[in-house]
Design a protein around this motif. Structure first.
Motif, PDB file in Angstrom:
ATOM      1  N   LEU A 138      25.389 -21.998  67.034  1.00  0.00           N
ATOM      2  CA  LEU A 138      24.544 -20.956  66.428  1.00  0.00           C
ATOM      3  C   LEU A 138      24.903 -20.698  64.968  1.00  0.00           C
ATOM      4  CD1 LEU A 138      24.169 -18.334  69.312  1.00  0.00           C
ATOM      5  CD2 LEU A 138      22.391 -19.807  68.336  1.00  0.00           C
ATOM      6  N   LYS A 139      26.170 -20.839  64.638  1.00  0.00           N
ATOM      7  CA  LYS A 139      26.570 -20.658  63.234  1.00  0.00           C
ATOM      8  C   LYS A 139      25.838 -21.644  62.335  1.00  0.00           C
ATOM      9  CE  LYS A 139      31.221 -18.669  63.503  1.00  0.00           C
ATOM     10  NZ  LYS A 139      32.647 -18.900  63.176  1.00  0.00           N
ATOM     11  N   ARG A 140      25.556 -22.813  62.852  1.00  0.00           N
ATOM     12  CA  ARG A 140      24.888 -23.830  62.047  1.00  0.00           C
ATOM     13  C   ARG A 140      23.371 -23.658  62.069  1.00  0.00           C
ATOM     14  NH1 ARG A 140      27.879 -28.631  61.809  1.00  0.00           N
ATOM     15  NH2 ARG A 140      26.158 -29.568  60.625  1.00  0.00           N
ATOM     16  N   VAL A 141      22.786 -23.595  63.260  1.00  0.00           N
ATOM     17  CA  VAL A 141      21.319 -23.676  63.334  1.00  0.00           C
ATOM     18  C   VAL A 141      20.627 -22.329  63.133  1.00  0.00           C
ATOM     19  CG1 VAL A 141      21.432 -25.683  64.849  1.00  0.00           C
ATOM     20  CG2 VAL A 141      21.245 -23.411  65.866  1.00  0.00           C
ATOM     21  N   ARG A 142      21.321 -21.242  63.425  1.00  0.00           N
ATOM     22  CA  ARG A 142      20.700 -19.922  63.278  1.00  0.00           C
ATOM     23  C   ARG A 142      21.166 -19.198  62.033  1.00  0.00           C
ATOM     24  NH1 ARG A 142      22.519 -15.441  67.474  1.00  0.00           N
ATOM     25  NH2 ARG A 142      24.340 -15.606  66.094  1.00  0.00           N
ATOM     26  N   ASP A 143      22.479 -19.240  61.785  1.00  0.00           N
ATOM     27  CA  ASP A 143      23.057 -18.365  60.770  1.00  0.00           C
ATOM     28  C   ASP A 143      23.152 -18.997  59.390  1.00  0.00           C
ATOM     29  OD1 ASP A 143      23.365 -16.681  62.923  1.00  0.00           O
ATOM     30  OD2 ASP A 143      25.480 -17.186  63.241  1.00  0.00           O
ATOM     31  N   LYS A 144      23.229 -20.314  59.316  1.00  0.00           N
ATOM     32  CA  LYS A 144      23.437 -20.952  58.022  1.00  0.00           C
ATOM     33  C   LYS A 144      22.135 -21.026  57.223  1.00  0.00           C
ATOM     34  CE  LYS A 144      25.899 -24.749  55.854  1.00  0.00           C
ATOM     35  NZ  LYS A 144      26.821 -25.882  56.065  1.00  0.00           N
ATOM     36  N   HIS A 145      22.203 -20.613  55.953  1.00  0.00           N
ATOM     37  CA  HIS A 145      21.031 -20.684  55.079  1.00  0.00           C
ATOM     38  C   HIS A 145      21.024 -22.014  54.330  1.00  0.00           C
ATOM     39  CE1 HIS A 145      17.871 -19.555  52.314  1.00  0.00           C
ATOM     40  NE2 HIS A 145      18.662 -19.836  51.289  1.00  0.00           N
ATOM     41  N   LEU A 146      19.887 -22.708  54.395  1.00  0.00           N
ATOM     42  CA  LEU A 146      19.717 -23.970  53.675  1.00  0.00           C
ATOM     43  C   LEU A 146      18.705 -23.743  52.551  1.00  0.00           C
ATOM     44  CD1 LEU A 146      19.508 -26.451  56.703  1.00  0.00           C
ATOM     45  CD2 LEU A 146      21.533 -25.820  55.371  1.00  0.00           C
ATOM     46  N   GLU A 147      19.148 -23.894  51.321  1.00  0.00           N
ATOM     47  CA  GLU A 147      18.394 -23.465  50.140  1.00  0.00           C
ATOM     48  C   GLU A 147      17.012 -24.102  50.056  1.00  0.00           C
ATOM     49  OE1 GLU A 147      17.790 -21.001  47.200  1.00  0.00           O
ATOM     50  OE2 GLU A 147      19.794 -21.123  48.088  1.00  0.00           O
ATOM     51  N   GLU A 148      16.922 -25.415  50.266  1.00  0.00           N
ATOM     52  CA  GLU A 148      15.651 -26.116  50.048  1.00  0.00           C
ATOM     53  C   GLU A 148      14.910 -26.425  51.349  1.00  0.00           C
ATOM     54  OE1 GLU A 148      15.977 -29.218  46.781  1.00  0.00           O
ATOM     55  OE2 GLU A 148      18.106 -28.928  47.251  1.00  0.00           O
ATOM     56  N   PHE A 149      15.342 -25.821  52.452  1.00  0.00           N
ATOM     57  CA  PHE A 149      14.827 -26.168  53.772  1.00  0.00           C
ATOM     58  C   PHE A 149      13.313 -25.958  53.889  1.00  0.00           C
ATOM     59  CE2 PHE A 149      14.071 -24.983  58.301  1.00  0.00           C
ATOM     60  CZ  PHE A 149      14.379 -26.208  58.862  1.00  0.00           C
TER      61      PHE A 149
END
Length: 815
Positions: A138-149
């Protein structure tokens, strides 16, 4: 603008992200087809490098290639999260995108399984819930913000790879495959089924990604092999060889007649469909060729892709692979895989992706078990399913649609019994593989809590009791009840026996007493050759010793061999007398198979002794096996009829294993003392019995917002087939010296693959204390950026192999 996946080292050519995603999807689909999960695997393939559709990654890879001496900061770009994030955002009820909408449960589970494979493809499958009650997933797929996603990544993906409507249809197809997969064993927990599928999808993704990247870097694709044609040729050559035995002068002896009958029974049994079967040919009964005969015919009939022969000792790999290679007349398509020469990766290597650095070359080296015939060890098999890092699990998908023979299956480590049963049941039920448990001493693997799902009428050989009696070639002499031997007394006993017979084999439980007896006999200044065998010697060295021992035996010349248990399973030698230190009854039976092996003499003697100087305090399995065998010896003395009339009967072996596994019941599920957990629970406990989940509920007053909550990464980090973690090192023995020198050169991925494969014959495994001792005297040297280790000359002896003072570690039977 082209977005870059990789830049070829040789000519600077670019592989675009679009090319890479589509090509990896195609490979992953082909791998997934074997399990009926084509679209699930393809989904992982097409999304795995989605995060490379960013300006940030494009600038990063160009800077890394153009400035190799001053590369960008490690950890500065994350390209593996995006694909998992897309699946979570679009198909999971815990996503903010779907806070007020109904989402299919199976689509959410699909998002978790495939998303975890994607975010982990540069390390290992992440924990859905870890011991700190946090979700790495969850830390990766839910919580992490990806700038150019949202602004760039998704836009490029749907423009250049697949449009949004087609993507949703593709996910729908993957969901249907997941529903079908989960229906196969409805009584098994969701968590258990999802764990095994997660490992398979991860394997398919890793191999598809690395195979495509290697092909791009080498600028060539692998040659296709027609397995069906190859197995036809192999089978014909094997039958020709078997028929040639009938011209031998002893072809009509009772033992050779029985060997021929059992081989023919295996041939006929190959017509049965896939399942888990037992092959209980007595020692010396020709089980290697009989089992390969079954495997090749079964592979022809049912279109299996490979035959995999799993062996407990590397000693037997060399012998069996050489024998089979000679009969099948093929060097190219038969792989021996002893051990991982390269140190397993334990950290995320995402920042090396796209660049042809040493670490990447080693990672891409062809090491995926795609050969038609493979000889490997039990350690390597278990590592494929459970060890940390991506190198081992890459091979898992190639275990499907195969014939897998487990030779001397009783050597499965006690702590790994349940894990072994998990893996084998999966290969039979889901992966369409046929399994053969091959041993003269069948363990009771369907007697334990997590049972092996043996097929009905599983035994290949009929009238087994009669066969075992007909193969009686030795008497077991009990010198362990009421008597003990120390090294001096045992040396005198050996000297006494060598006066009566030409050859004596002594098998003891620890390296320290083996070495002590060897030295004691050497002090006698005998004219008789004395040999020492242990895994302190590399495979090539041991092979050389065994060739010399066999030469002396066949010439009927005197010889004494002192060995640990590595010699007692599958090594084709026949001594006039065997002395075995008290251990498990299966070990006694295997040792007996090295005496009068071909029935060339009248009944000979195998002596069982109790060695008073063996320190077994830390060797629980041997200690318990020894106690249970001692009890069998006493019971047999009182009532031999109840135990089948002889110590190595089917009845005696059944009683032994049932008592052995009952005593060790608490150890069968791979305990992890540091966590006070069993590995089986970390991998597949359901929500109710998962203690991490219970603690999370107590702390947060809510459940983990996921359908899966198991701890794959934590389990893998704590898994070692043997308790003491070991490091493979290349030794300066004969050709090993040249291999070590070659490590300093520049190599293509293809050349490196070949070199490392050859190096396996010249490796030994060091315990941590041995590695530390060598480090203090500068006796060990790192190569290839510390990924490969080698011994310096002077630390390897032509007599003992590794020669360290004060060693007293038990012989490791699994390498």
């Amino acid at each position: 603008m082209d977005y870059i996946a990789h830049i070829r080292e040789s000519d600077g050519r670019i592989q675009t992200v679009t090319e890479h995603l589509l090509e990896v999807r195609a490979l992953a689909e082909a791998f997934g087809e074997k399990l009926g999960v084509r679209h699930i695997a393809g989904l992982a393939g097409v999304l795995h490098d989605l995060g490379k559709y960013t300006e940030e990654f494009r600038e990063y890879i160009l800077a890394a290639v153009n400035n190799p001496d001053a590369p960008p900061r490690r950890g500065s770009v994350d390209h593996s999260t995006a694909g998992g994030k897309l699946l979570f955002d679009w198909f999971h009820p815990s996503s903010p995108e779907y806070a007020n909408e109904r989402v299919s449960q199976t689509k959410a589970i699909l998002a978790e399984i495939v998303g975890n494979a994607i975010i982990s493809h540069h390390s290992y499958l992440q924990d859905f819930l870890n011991p700190d009650l946090e979700s790495s997933y969850l830390k990766r797929v839910r919580d992490k913000h990806l700038e150019e996603f949202s602004s760039l990544t998704l836009k490029m993906f749907f423009e250049q790879v697949i449009n949004e409507q087609e993507f949703r249809l593709y996910v729908d197809q993957a969901e249907l495959e997941l529903i079908a997969f989960l229906k196969k064993e409805p009584k098994v927990t969701l968590e258990h089924r999802a764990m095994l599928l997660s490992k398979f999808i991860f394997s398919a993704l890793i191999d598809a990604d690395r195979t495509n990247t290697r092909s791009f870097e080498a600028n060539k694709n692998d040659d296709e092999v027609d397995h069906k044609v190859l197995f036809e040729q192999y089978y014909d050559r094997l039958i020709t060889r078997i028929n040639s035995f009938q011209t031998h002068k002893n072809a009509d002896s009772e033992i050779n007649r029985l060997r021929r009958e059992m081989s023919e029974q295996c041939d006929a049994f190959a017509n049965n469909g896939s399942g888990i079967y037992t092959l209980s040919i007595p020692t010396g009964g020709g089980k290697t060729l009989a089992s390969v005969r079954y495997a090749l015919k079964h592979a022809r009939i049912f279109n299996k892709q490979r035959v995999i022969y799993v062996i407990p000792f590397t000693t037997i790999i060399e012998q069996n692979a050489a024998e089979v290679r000679k009969i099948l007349m093929d060097d190219e398509h038969i792989l021996e895989h002893h051990s991982n020469v390269v140190e397993a990766e334990t950290e995320d290597d995402e920042q090396e992706d796209g660049k042809a650095v040493i670490g990447q070359k080693l990672k891409l080296a062809k090491d995926n078990w795609d050969a038609p015939v493979i000889f490997t060890t039990m350690v390597q098999f278990l590592n494929v399913f459970y060890a940390d890092g991506s190198r081992n699990i890459r091979r898992l998908h190639n275990l499907s649609n195969a014939v897998i023979i487990f030779d001397e299956v009783q050597k499965v480590p006690v702590s790994c019994i349940s894990l072994f049963n998990y893996a084998v049941n999966f290969l039979k039920t889901y992966a369409n593989s046929s399994i053969v448990l091959c041993t003269a001493t069948q363990p009771e693997l369907d007697y334990v809590r997590y049972k092996l799902q043996l097929s009905p009428e599983a035994e290949m050989i009929s009238s087994l009791d009669d066969v075992v009696k007909a193969f009686k070639r030795v008497d077991i002499i009990d010198r362990a009840t009421g008597e003990q031997f120390n090294t001096d007394k045992l040396a005198d006993f050996v000297l006494d026996k060598i006066q009566d017979v030409l050859s004596v084999l002594v098998i003891l439980n620890t390296r320290s007493v083996v070495k002590a007896l060897y030295n004691k006999l050497q002090e006698q200044d005998l004219s008789i050759p004395i040999y020492h065998l242990s895994t302190s010697m590399c495979a090539a060295h041991r092979k050389e010793i065994l060739v010399e021992v066999k030469r002396l035996l066949e010439a009927k010349l005197p010889v004494i061999c002192i060995s640990t248990q590595l010699i007692e399973a599958g090594v084709d030698v026949s001594f006039k007398c065997v002395i075995r230190s008290l251990a498990g009854l299966d070990s006694i039976a295997q040792a007996a198979g090295r005496c009068n092996r071909h029935g060339e003499d009248e009944i000979q003697q195998v002596y069982v002794i109790d060695h008073s100087e063996e320190d077994l305090k830390k060797l629980k399995e041997i200690r318990v096996g020894k106690d249970k065998t001692r009890k069998i010896l006493v019971d047999f003395c009182r009532d031999p009829v109840r135990l089948g009339g002889h110590l190595l009967s089917v009845q005696a072996m059944k009683q032994y294993f049932q008592e052995f596994y009952t005593e060790l019941a608490s150890s069968l599920n791979y305990n992890i003392p540091k966590l006070e957990k069993e590995m089986t629970g970390l991998l597949s406990a359901d929500r109710v019995s998962n203690s991490f989940h219970s603690e999370y509920r107590s702390e947060h007053n809510a459940s983990v917002p996921l359908y899966l909550h198991n701890s794959y990464k934590t389990a893998a980090e704590h898994f070692h087939v043997i308790d003491n973690h070991t490091t493979s090192v290349i030794v300066p023995y004969e050709r090993g010296k040249e291999i070590i020198a070659d490590l300093n050169g520049q190599h293509s991925i293809q050349d490196l693959s070949k070199l490392l494969r050859e190096a396996q014959q010249f490796t030994i495994n060091l315990f941590n204390f041995e590695k530390d001792t060598l480090g203090k005297i500068n006796g060990i040297v790192p190569y290839l950026d510390g990924k490969v280790f080698a011994l310096k000359e002077g630390t390897y002896s032509s007599e003992y192999g590794l020669d360290l003072k004060g060693e007293s570690v038990m012989e490791v039977s699994l390498y």
